[in-house]
Design a protein around this motif. Structure first.
Motif, short mmCIF file in Angstrom:
data_model
loop_
_atom_site.label_atom_id
_atom_site.label_comp_id
_atom_site.label_asym_id
_atom_site.label_seq_id
_atom_site.Cartn_x
_atom_site.Cartn_y
_atom_site.Cartn_z
N LEU A 1 -0.90 9.09 9.33
CA LEU A 1 0.52 8.82 9.14
C LEU A 1 1.18 10.13 8.70
CD1 LEU A 1 2.83 6.75 9.06
CD2 LEU A 1 2.21 6.29 6.68
N PRO B 1 -2.60 13.12 0.26
CA PRO B 1 -2.23 13.68 1.56
C PRO B 1 -2.42 15.18 1.58
CG PRO B 1 -0.28 13.27 0.27
CD PRO B 1 -1.42 12.73 -0.54
N ALA C 1 6.23 1.00 7.51
CA ALA C 1 6.08 2.18 6.65
C ALA C 1 7.44 2.80 6.42
CB ALA C 1 5.15 3.19 7.30
N SER D 1 0.87 -1.17 0.00
CA SER D 1 0.00 0.00 0.00
C SER D 1 0.90 1.22 0.00
CB SER D 1 -0.90 -0.02 1.24
OG SER D 1 -1.64 1.18 1.35
N TYR D 2 0.46 2.28 -0.64
CA TYR D 2 1.34 3.44 -0.75
C TYR D 2 0.53 4.72 -0.90
CZ TYR D 2 0.25 3.01 -5.70
OH TYR D 2 -0.42 2.91 -6.88
N GLY D 3 1.20 5.84 -0.66
CA GLY D 3 0.69 7.17 -0.92
C GLY D 3 1.82 8.01 -1.45
N ILE E 1 -2.82 2.60 3.44
CA ILE E 1 -2.98 4.04 3.24
C ILE E 1 -4.19 4.29 2.35
CG2 ILE E 1 -1.91 6.13 2.29
CD1 ILE E 1 0.80 4.95 2.97
N PHE F 1 -1.10 11.53 5.77
CA PHE F 1 -1.84 10.52 5.04
C PHE F 1 -2.87 9.87 5.96
CE2 PHE F 1 2.37 10.93 3.27
CZ PHE F 1 2.24 10.79 1.90
N LEU G 1 -4.46 6.78 7.42
CA LEU G 1 -4.06 5.39 7.63
C LEU G 1 -5.26 4.61 8.15
CD1 LEU G 1 -1.46 3.60 7.51
CD2 LEU G 1 -1.19 4.06 9.95
#
Length: 393
Positions: free
Chosen positions: A250, A228, A184, A142-144, A223, A237, A239
């Motif tokens: 986050l 963000p 993370a 998972s990412y942002g 995320i 972000f 979470l």
């Protein structure tokens, strides 16, 4: 034969042009086509600086969105400004179906996660220029990601053509055998070098490609796909924890290059999907939540002892504010404007922009199944547009 009409003095022309509304960029475009003299006046640095000082924050020229529906344009203009989102590389490297990840300081961050490696592009809608970045060297389930200006002290009113950086935060299973959860990590791009660097106060080439120290999280964390928000040199972000649906924030601090967790003012199930983060007009971190037809806004502020806490700022009954046809319809918050107490909410009749402070609203689009709405804020300056192949990669 009558004598020629005398031309207006340059100073008077500039005063007239300064009064053209920034939310109607077609007027500046038409004026720039009248003559080379007017084009030079409108595109000159002196006029651009005065124009931005007069009108303050840039207007919203349109918005980007991620959607559950196929065949929808990624960029939707709210003015006469138009932009072509790069989807097929004109230089022949292949086809990409991009999704909008983030937009800030006149730039848009696009990504295609269906490609391996993931395609990452920073795009300037004003000129059409684009910059392709390699996929970050992070293990991520998972990412942002975020794009922002890299010039210290910039007022961000005309920096879309200057240096920028991209922050990528990924969650993945760590290599720590003493920890069964996920980790993370974050890294920052160096666009000039076409690579990623370990984020630190002073960039050191010896650390290229190395992520910052990891933050241990539970294995069900992910995320949220909402972009963000940037507050006081830190990215925030949303979470989410899959098992019970509770949420946290986050935080990635750009000054110390570290990750941490921030609590939220609400606990319990059902928060995810009904809440968004905000960068408030007073510079504080905001949290907006819609419960039924009621909008709640909290703000996180520091007290005299430097202890941060949430306080409820306002409660708005949307039933008495917006035209809602079906009172059983579930309203959704799908975005906000950074540095402005403005949110975007969907109803059964359309998408509405609401200023929380003044409680003024306007409809900006018909009803669509958008997951997130990302406003594109910029001043329009008539200038030569470039094709993606003409821009530096």
């Amino acid at each position: 034969m009558p004598p020629p009409v005398p031309s207006l003095p340059d100073e008077l022309l500039e005063e007239i042009f300064l009064r053209l509304p920034p939310g109607e960029p077609e007027h500046l475009a038409r004026a720039s086509l009248a003559s080379k003299l007017w084009l030079g006046r409108l595109t000159g640095p002196c006029f651009r600086g005065r124009y931005r000082e007069r009108h303050g924050p840039p207007p919203m020229l349109g918005f980007l969105h991620s959607t559950w529906l196929e065949g929808k344009d990624l960029f939707t203009p709210t003015t006469k400004f138009s932009a072509r989102v790069p989807d097929e590389d004109d230089c022949g490297s292949g086809y990409h179906k991009y999704d909008a990840w983030d937009c800030r300081h006149g730039r848009v961050l696009l990504g295609d996660e269906n490609m391996l490696p993931i395609a990452v592009v920073v795009w300037d809608p004003m000129t059409g220029r684009r910059k392709d970045l390699p996929e970050p060297d992070l293990v991520h389930d998972s990412y942002g990601a975020a794009v922002l200006c890299a010039v210290p002290g910039c007022d961000h009113r005309a920096c879309h053509a200057g240096p920028f950086q991209v922050v990528f935060v990924g969650l993945g299973m760590g290599a720590d055998f003493d920890w069964n959860g996920c980790v993370a990590q974050a890294c920052v791009s160096l666009p000039e070098a076409g690579d990623w660097s370990r984020p630190c106060p002073v960039f050191d080439n010896r650390h290229w490609g190395e992520p910052c120290s990891g933050l241990h999280l539970e294995d069900d964390a992910f995320i949220g796909r909402m972009p963000p928000v940037l507050v006081k040199e830190a990215l925030h972000f949303m979470l989410v924890y899959a098992r019970d649906g509770h949420v946290e924030i986050l935080k990635y601090d750009l000054r110390c290059s570290c990750l941490s967790l921030v609590d939220v003012p609400l606990v319990g199930r059902g928060i995810h999907g009904a809440a968004i983060l905000m960068a408030m007009e007073d510079g504080s971190l905001g949290f907006a939540h819609v419960d039924g037809l009621t909008l709640h806004i909290w703000s996180r502020e520091m007290d005299f002892n430097r202890v941060a806490s949430w306080s409820q700022r306002t409660i708005i009954d949307l039933r008495n504010l917006l035209p809602i046809q079906n009172t059983d319809e579930r309203l959704r918050l799908i975005g906000s404007v950074e540095g402005s107490d403005t949110v975007f909410v969907t109803t059964d009749l359309g998408i509405y922009e609401i200023n929380v402070k003044s409680q003024r609203w306007k409809e900006i689009w018909k009803s669509e199944k958008f997951r997130a709405l990302i406003p594109y804020m910029s001043f329009y300056n008539p200038q030569e547009r470039v094709m993606p192949c003409d821009a530096a990669h």
